[in-house]
Design a protein around this motif. Structure first.
Motif, PDB file in Angstrom:
ATOM      1  N   TYR A  73       0.864  -1.184   0.000  1.00  8.10           N
ATOM      2  CA  TYR A  73       0.000   0.000   0.000  1.00  8.10           C
ATOM      3  C   TYR A  73       0.896   1.227   0.000  1.00  8.10           C
ATOM      4  N   ASP A  74       0.385   2.326  -0.558  1.00  7.26           N
ATOM      5  CA  ASP A  74       1.158   3.569  -0.584  1.00  7.26           C
ATOM      6  C   ASP A  74       0.296   4.723  -0.095  1.00  7.26           C
ATOM      7  N   LEU A  75       0.952   5.610   0.618  1.00  6.97           N
ATOM      8  CA  LEU A  75       0.290   6.794   1.167  1.00  6.97           C
ATOM      9  C   LEU A  75       1.140   8.022   0.884  1.00  6.97           C
ATOM     10  N   VAL A  76       0.489   9.120   0.560  1.00  4.96           N
ATOM     11  CA  VAL A  76       1.193  10.392   0.473  1.00  4.96           C
ATOM     12  C   VAL A  76       0.564  11.326   1.509  1.00  4.96           C
ATOM     13  N   VAL A  77       1.423  11.997   2.260  1.00  4.71           N
ATOM     14  CA  VAL A  77       0.988  12.924   3.308  1.00  4.71           C
ATOM     15  C   VAL A  77       1.348  14.327   2.835  1.00  4.71           C
ATOM     16  N   VAL A  78       0.359  15.196   2.689  1.00  9.33           N
ATOM     17  CA  VAL A  78       0.605  16.499   2.068  1.00  9.33           C
ATOM     18  C   VAL A  78       0.122  17.643   2.948  1.00  9.33           C
ATOM     19  N   ILE A  86      -3.027  17.064  -5.263  1.00  9.80           N
ATOM     20  CA  ILE A  86      -2.221  15.848  -5.131  1.00  9.80           C
ATOM     21  C   ILE A  86      -2.810  14.662  -5.894  1.00  9.80           C
ATOM     22  N   LYS A  87      -4.137  14.601  -6.054  1.00  6.27           N
ATOM     23  CA  LYS A  87      -4.769  13.493  -6.770  1.00  6.27           C
ATOM     24  C   LYS A  87      -4.292  13.404  -8.217  1.00  6.27           C
ATOM     25  N   GLU A  88      -3.837  14.532  -8.763  1.00  5.17           N
ATOM     26  CA  GLU A  88      -3.365  14.559 -10.145  1.00  5.17           C
ATOM     27  C   GLU A  88      -1.960  13.952 -10.275  1.00  5.17           C
ATOM     28  N   HIS A  89      -1.290  13.733  -9.146  1.00  2.00           N
ATOM     29  CA  HIS A  89       0.122  13.336  -9.169  1.00  2.00           C
ATOM     30  C   HIS A  89       0.395  11.922  -8.667  1.00  2.00           C
ATOM     31  N   GLY A  95      -3.337   6.151  -1.001  1.00  2.00           N
ATOM     32  CA  GLY A  95      -4.060   6.884   0.025  1.00  2.00           C
ATOM     33  C   GLY A  95      -3.507   8.298   0.138  1.00  2.00           C
ATOM     34  N   ILE A  96      -4.340   9.216   0.588  1.00  2.00           N
ATOM     35  CA  ILE A  96      -3.923  10.617   0.741  1.00  2.00           C
ATOM     36  C   ILE A  96      -4.300  11.090   2.141  1.00  2.00           C
ATOM     37  N   ILE A  97      -3.323  11.604   2.863  1.00  2.00           N
ATOM     38  CA  ILE A  97      -3.546  12.194   4.176  1.00  2.00           C
ATOM     39  C   ILE A  97      -3.125  13.653   4.108  1.00  2.00           C
ATOM     40  N   THR A  98      -3.969  14.538   4.574  1.00  2.00           N
ATOM     41  CA  THR A  98      -3.600  15.947   4.632  1.00  2.00           C
ATOM     42  C   THR A  98      -3.153  16.298   6.053  1.00  2.00           C
ATOM     43  N   VAL A  99      -2.264  17.268   6.138  1.00  2.00           N
ATOM     44  CA  VAL A  99      -1.741  17.684   7.440  1.00  2.00           C
ATOM     45  C   VAL A  99      -1.718  19.209   7.518  1.00  2.00           C
ATOM     46  N   GLU A 100      -2.128  19.716   8.656  1.00  2.00           N
ATOM     47  CA  GLU A 100      -2.073  21.160   8.872  1.00  2.00           C
ATOM     48  C   GLU A 100      -1.855  21.451  10.351  1.00  2.00           C
ATOM     49  N   GLN A 101      -1.382  22.633  10.618  1.00  2.00           N
ATOM     50  CA  GLN A 101      -1.164  23.042  11.999  1.00  2.00           C
ATOM     51  C   GLN A 101      -2.381  23.800  12.493  1.00  2.00           C
ATOM     52  N   VAL A 102      -2.931  23.346  13.617  1.00  2.00           N
ATOM     53  CA  VAL A 102      -4.070  23.996  14.241  1.00  2.00           C
ATOM     54  C   VAL A 102      -3.642  24.406  15.645  1.00  2.00           C
ATOM     55  N   GLY A 103      -3.360  25.686  15.820  1.00  2.00           N
ATOM     56  CA  GLY A 103      -2.799  26.139  17.093  1.00  2.00           C
ATOM     57  C   GLY A 103      -1.419  25.541  17.283  1.00  2.00           C
ATOM     58  N   ASP A 104      -1.226  24.853  18.382  1.00  2.00           N
ATOM     59  CA  ASP A 104       0.059  24.195  18.615  1.00  2.00           C
ATOM     60  C   ASP A 104      -0.001  22.704  18.314  1.00  2.00           C
ATOM     61  N   GLN A 105      -1.069  22.261  17.644  1.00  2.00           N
ATOM     62  CA  GLN A 105      -1.245  20.857  17.305  1.00  2.00           C
ATOM     63  C   GLN A 105      -1.044  20.618  15.809  1.00  2.00           C
ATOM     64  N   GLU A 113      -8.580   6.685   1.418  1.00  2.00           N
ATOM     65  CA  GLU A 113      -8.015   5.452   1.958  1.00  2.00           C
ATOM     66  C   GLU A 113      -7.146   4.761   0.891  1.00  2.00           C
ATOM     67  N   PRO A 114      -6.016   4.176   1.291  1.00  2.00           N
ATOM     68  CA  PRO A 114      -5.198   3.444   0.319  1.00  2.00           C
ATOM     69  C   PRO A 114      -5.841   2.121  -0.069  1.00  2.00           C
ATOM     70  N   GLN A 115      -5.657   1.741  -1.316  1.00  2.00           N
ATOM     71  CA  GLN A 115      -6.121   0.455  -1.818  1.00  2.00           C
ATOM     72  C   GLN A 115      -4.913  -0.425  -2.126  1.00  2.00           C
ATOM     73  N   SER A 116      -5.140  -1.727  -2.247  1.00  2.00           N
ATOM     74  CA  SER A 116      -4.048  -2.649  -2.549  1.00  2.00           C
ATOM     75  C   SER A 116      -3.333  -2.229  -3.824  1.00  2.00           C
ATOM     76  N   ASN A 117      -2.014  -2.193  -3.769  1.00  2.00           N
ATOM     77  CA  ASN A 117      -1.196  -1.734  -4.885  1.00  2.00           C
ATOM     78  C   ASN A 117      -1.066  -2.841  -5.938  1.00  2.00           C
ATOM     79  N   PRO A 118      -1.615  -2.661  -7.134  1.00  2.00           N
ATOM     80  CA  PRO A 118      -1.587  -3.722  -8.147  1.00  2.00           C
ATOM     81  C   PRO A 118      -0.222  -3.891  -8.817  1.00  2.00           C
TER      82      PRO A 118
END
Length: 211
Positions: A73-78, A86-89, A95-105, A113-118
């Motif tokens: 399985y493969d995941l990209v965290v952006v 990112i879906k274009e790339h 799978g795609i996970i987004t990350v952002e800073q919210v306050g100090d978190q 969700e990632p699917q089985s890599n063929p």
């Protein structure tokens, strides 16, 4: 702005919440690239590429080709700057996970969700194992030792011989048990016990992650 170094530790905690027991390996060589993180679970490997808002897509095409060969399985965290495009790339099974800073978190969201890599190739995936780990899998499956053969020969023979469902679990177990503090000692002892030439220790050069 979040950088790669700000993301890795909280990402490991997030992945544990989502996937349960796992082990994270960092900066694993795969073909012509390096995987930022590899998550080991009971019977699969997840390749994880991090693209923070400070990173570009300059090398992503090459990286995607390598990730596709090596992991179940493969995941990209952006970061948020990349989230809309990112879906274009990456392939549709990533799978795609987004990350952002919210306050100090640092906040994560599973956008897809990632699917089985063929395209995963077992002959590539098994390269992650050290020679002594391959030898242990040979022993578990009552295989001939092939002590004088190359690592590549042994790896290919294992892939040819061991049922994939069994090998998937055994490979993960080897990585769960891997002790990086004893890597040099483990490999040198294996080579000595099997009449192979001992290696000379090389100084490891520090490298910076390229975007």
């Amino acid at each position: 702005m979040l950088y790669d170094k700000d993301i890795r530790e909280p990402l490991a905690f997030y992945l544990e919440e989502i996937y349960g027991k796992n082990r994270i390996l960092e900066e694993q060589v795969m073909g012509q690239s390096r995987a930022d993180m590899v998550m080991v679970v009971h019977d699969a490997l997840y390749g994880i590429e991090i693209k923070s808002d400070a990173d570009s897509y300059a090398r992503l095409d090459r990286q995607v080709k390598d990730y596709n060969l090596y992991y179940d399985y493969d995941l990209v965290v952006v970061g948020t700057r990349h989230a809309a495009h990112i879906k274009e790339h990456v392939p549709e099974w990533w799978g795609i996970i987004t990350v952002e800073q919210v306050g100090d978190q640092v906040d994560f969201y599973m956008l897809r969700e990632p699917q089985s890599n063929p395209q995963m190739d077992w002959n590539c995936k098994i390269e992650i194992l050290w020679r002594p780990e391959l030898a242990h899998i040979q022993e578990l499956n009552a295989m001939h030792a092939y002590k004088q053969k190359s690592k590549r020969f042994v790896a290919d023979k294992i892939v040819e011989t061991v049922p994939k469902e069994t090998l998937a679990v055994q490979l993960s177990e080897e990585l769960f048990e891997r002790d990086y503090t004893k890597i040099w000692e483990t490999i040198q002892n294996f080579r000595k016990e099997n009449g192979q030439k001992l290696r000379r220790r090389r100084r490891r050069r520090k490298t910076k992650k390229q975007a």
